[in-house]
Design an enzyme around this catalytic site. Sequence first.
Site, PDB file in Angstrom:
ATOM      1  N   GLY A  13       0.817  -1.212   0.000  1.00  0.00           N
ATOM      2  CA  GLY A  13       0.000   0.000   0.000  1.00  0.00           C
ATOM      3  C   GLY A  13       0.849   1.258   0.000  1.00  0.00           C
ATOM      4  O   GLY A  13       1.961   1.271   0.534  1.00  0.00           O
TER       5      GLY A  13
ATOM      6  N   ARG B 191       0.988  -5.667  -4.908  1.00  0.00           N
ATOM      7  CA  ARG B 191       1.005  -6.596  -3.776  1.00  0.00           C
ATOM      8  C   ARG B 191       1.460  -7.996  -4.191  1.00  0.00           C
ATOM      9  O   ARG B 191       1.136  -8.980  -3.531  1.00  0.00           O
ATOM     10  CB  ARG B 191      -0.378  -6.660  -3.129  1.00  0.00           C
ATOM     11  CG  ARG B 191      -0.770  -5.396  -2.389  1.00  0.00           C
ATOM     12  CD  ARG B 191      -1.824  -5.654  -1.352  1.00  0.00           C
ATOM     13  NE  ARG B 191      -2.255  -4.422  -0.712  1.00  0.00           N
ATOM     14  CZ  ARG B 191      -1.627  -3.853   0.303  1.00  0.00           C
ATOM     15  NH1 ARG B 191      -0.544  -4.407   0.796  1.00  0.00           N
ATOM     16  NH2 ARG B 191      -2.083  -2.731   0.825  1.00  0.00           N
TER      17      ARG B 191
ATOM     18  N   ASP C 277       5.185  -7.849   5.173  1.00  0.00           N
ATOM     19  CA  ASP C 277       5.211  -8.944   4.201  1.00  0.00           C
ATOM     20  C   ASP C 277       6.290  -8.720   3.139  1.00  0.00           C
ATOM     21  O   ASP C 277       7.001  -9.653   2.757  1.00  0.00           O
ATOM     22  CB  ASP C 277       3.841  -9.105   3.527  1.00  0.00           C
ATOM     23  CG  ASP C 277       2.826  -9.746   4.478  1.00  0.00           C
ATOM     24  OD1 ASP C 277       3.235 -10.583   5.306  1.00  0.00           O
ATOM     25  OD2 ASP C 277       1.641  -9.397   4.395  1.00  0.00           O
TER      26      ASP C 277
ATOM     27  N   LYS D 187       8.243   0.603   5.389  1.00  0.00           N
ATOM     28  CA  LYS D 187       7.137   1.451   4.933  1.00  0.00           C
ATOM     29  C   LYS D 187       5.814   0.901   5.424  1.00  0.00           C
ATOM     30  O   LYS D 187       5.621  -0.311   5.396  1.00  0.00           O
ATOM     31  CB  LYS D 187       7.124   1.448   3.398  1.00  0.00           C
ATOM     32  CG  LYS D 187       5.915   2.043   2.758  1.00  0.00           C
ATOM     33  CD  LYS D 187       5.188   1.093   1.804  1.00  0.00           C
ATOM     34  CE  LYS D 187       4.467  -0.012   2.498  1.00  0.00           C
ATOM     35  NZ  LYS D 187       3.525  -0.759   1.662  1.00  0.00           N
ATOM     36  N   THR D 188       4.943   1.655   5.918  1.00  0.00           N
ATOM     37  CA  THR D 188       3.509   1.370   6.050  1.00  0.00           C
ATOM     38  C   THR D 188       2.870   2.418   6.940  1.00  0.00           C
ATOM     39  O   THR D 188       3.389   2.744   8.024  1.00  0.00           O
ATOM     40  CB  THR D 188       3.172  -0.038   6.602  1.00  0.00           C
ATOM     41  OG1 THR D 188       1.757  -0.135   6.718  1.00  0.00           O
ATOM     42  CG2 THR D 188       3.801  -0.373   7.943  1.00  0.00           C
TER      43      THR D 188
HETATM   44  P1  FBP Z   1       0.725  -1.963   3.625  1.00  0.00           P
HETATM   45  O1  FBP Z   1       0.671  -2.891   4.797  1.00  0.00           O
HETATM   46  O2  FBP Z   1       1.129  -2.627   2.379  1.00  0.00           O
HETATM   47  O3  FBP Z   1       1.541  -0.744   3.906  1.00  0.00           O
HETATM   48  O4  FBP Z   1      -0.757  -1.444   3.361  1.00  0.00           O
HETATM   49  C1  FBP Z   1      -1.420  -0.672   4.276  1.00  0.00           C
HETATM   50  C2  FBP Z   1      -2.885  -0.512   3.970  1.00  0.00           C
HETATM   51  O5  FBP Z   1      -3.141   0.839   3.682  1.00  0.00           O
HETATM   52  C3  FBP Z   1      -3.751  -1.011   5.123  1.00  0.00           C
HETATM   53  O6  FBP Z   1      -3.915  -0.007   6.102  1.00  0.00           O
HETATM   54  C4  FBP Z   1      -5.026  -1.374   4.427  1.00  0.00           C
HETATM   55  O7  FBP Z   1      -5.746  -2.342   5.142  1.00  0.00           O
HETATM   56  C5  FBP Z   1      -4.540  -1.926   3.127  1.00  0.00           C
HETATM   57  O8  FBP Z   1      -3.321  -1.278   2.858  1.00  0.00           O
HETATM   58  C6  FBP Z   1      -5.501  -1.713   1.993  1.00  0.00           C
HETATM   59  O9  FBP Z   1      -5.028  -2.411   0.890  1.00  0.00           O
HETATM   60  P2  FBP Z   1      -5.392  -2.097  -0.620  1.00  0.00           P
HETATM   61  O10 FBP Z   1      -4.591  -0.927  -1.038  1.00  0.00           O
HETATM   62  O11 FBP Z   1      -4.947  -3.325  -1.338  1.00  0.00           O
HETATM   63  O12 FBP Z   1      -6.850  -1.824  -0.679  1.00  0.00           O
END
Ligand code: FBP
Length: 554
Positions: A82, A146, A177, A203-204
Amino acid sequence: MSRETSLLQQLRLAFMPELPRVFQQHGACVAADGIDGVPLLNDQTGIPEQFPHTHGLPLIQFTRGDDTRRSAINVGVILSGGQAPGGHNVIAGLFDGLKSQHPESRLCGFRGGPDGLVDDDGIELTADIIDAHRNTGGFDMVGSGRGKLEKVGQYDKVAANCKARGITGIVIVGGDDSNTNACVLAEYFVQHGAGIQVIGCPKTIDGDLKNAVIETSFGFDSASKEYSDVIGNIARDAASARKYWHFIKLMGRTASHITLECALQTRPNLALISEEVADRKQTLNEIVNEIADAIAVRARLGKNYGVVLVPEGLIEFIPEVKALIAELNDLLADAAVDDLAEPLSVADTGVLIEIGLTEQSAVVYHSLPGSIRRQLVEDRDPHGNVQVSLVDTEKLLIRMVGHRLDQMKADNSYIGNYGTQHHFFGYEGRCAMPTNFDVNYTYGLGYSAAALLGAGRTGYISCVRNLTAPAADWQPGGVPATAMLHIEQRRGRPTPVILKALVDLDGGPFKAFAAQRQRWAIEDCYLFPGAIQYFGPPELCDRTTITLQLEQSE
Ligand code: FBP
């Protein structure tokens, strides 16, 4: 992407991030000192055996100049998972760091995350491209994805693609991940003598990739401030109109760090913290009853309004639902989702038990509305996680609280009006223009990744520490990624993964919240942090999150 830019964009493009002093003095040619690290995990059973070449490495800290002449290197970079504010600055810091080691060094951006590495979808990142993205939000410079790097065939393809391009270093910017993928790839490349170093970057926006060495993940600062601005506005609207209860679901996937930080910033009437729900072993009905009781208390004071913060991952922490999800995970690992979806949608308890759910989980499944059941079964990301951003927990709570208040009205324990609004703040925070904190932090992380590559390291996650001090005093370095691995069940199999950091109920941030929340529930203590400020007094523009301040002061 439009070439036209707003005034703020123009000013941000020209902004110069501040580097940690060690890089200001010596560039990215710095000595990598191995220092004893604090143990990050108590139980690493099975990890040393699976990572014989990359486990047990020392913690790295850059402290002084290094006379060793660096030769030019070609590096590849991906943004994974994300979006999080600051991703572009990691790439800018990496680019500048590599160039400072040797002007002929080159950087290739692979598009679309891990899949871009496997499919060799790379572009050379030139100074023009980098300059057009400095200090900006978003991941649009090279995109993200992803995809998962989990098969030997993929690793071999990545190695072949890198070889063809002369790339000897890869930087993976991602969450838990993606950094797990980085660990596995680093080990594989060492084992097979591929001659490719792998470095990760934390990152997150979720804030759950942290430990004693990684003080925070980038993006958490910007996203939580962006949400806090809007939550403050909603609280003011609620107190002005005096007719709505606002249920606000906040992103953050599993952990409740964002909800906790936003609660500390804005002081809502109620904020649910998933980790506490799990600790108290609360059922969904108990949570609903507590919210309804709080609404009834305020109604008696003539306040038929309020703000409730709901963490995105709540549903996974309610023990009965958690058990159900774990059973669904195992079932879904053994069968195609399509094959299971049909019998699950019938939702007859007997049928559910027949296909493998325990009686208790079958009853819980049956009690959930159809939309939630569908979301639990159908929506998984490539890592097998339930896509909690698609689960409408805030609407579920509004509905169940409404039913409970109807019952309470019947016995006169609630006399009030229950008007509601629901909100979900998630995607609007992930690409916010990064705060000064995130701009500096990400630039430092990228620069530090370049220094780790220059120092010949692999299997490390770039880190910058001492983050509550002024940026010049921050300490860059690297933490061995395998030090964060433990074994978890994933898709029914024991798998090494980086441990997610959940909210610590004994930690400063939660304690500060718990000490004040009773007053916030009854009185209107709302705070209005306002929009993120980029230019102005440092105490306003450069401040860190409250979470980081409280954690560092422990
Ligand atoms: P990451 O763990 O990859 O940083 O993603 C964070 C996030 O924004 C979460 O808070 C949320 O649940 C998810 O991504 C949403 O995923 P997507 O972008 O696939 O809808």
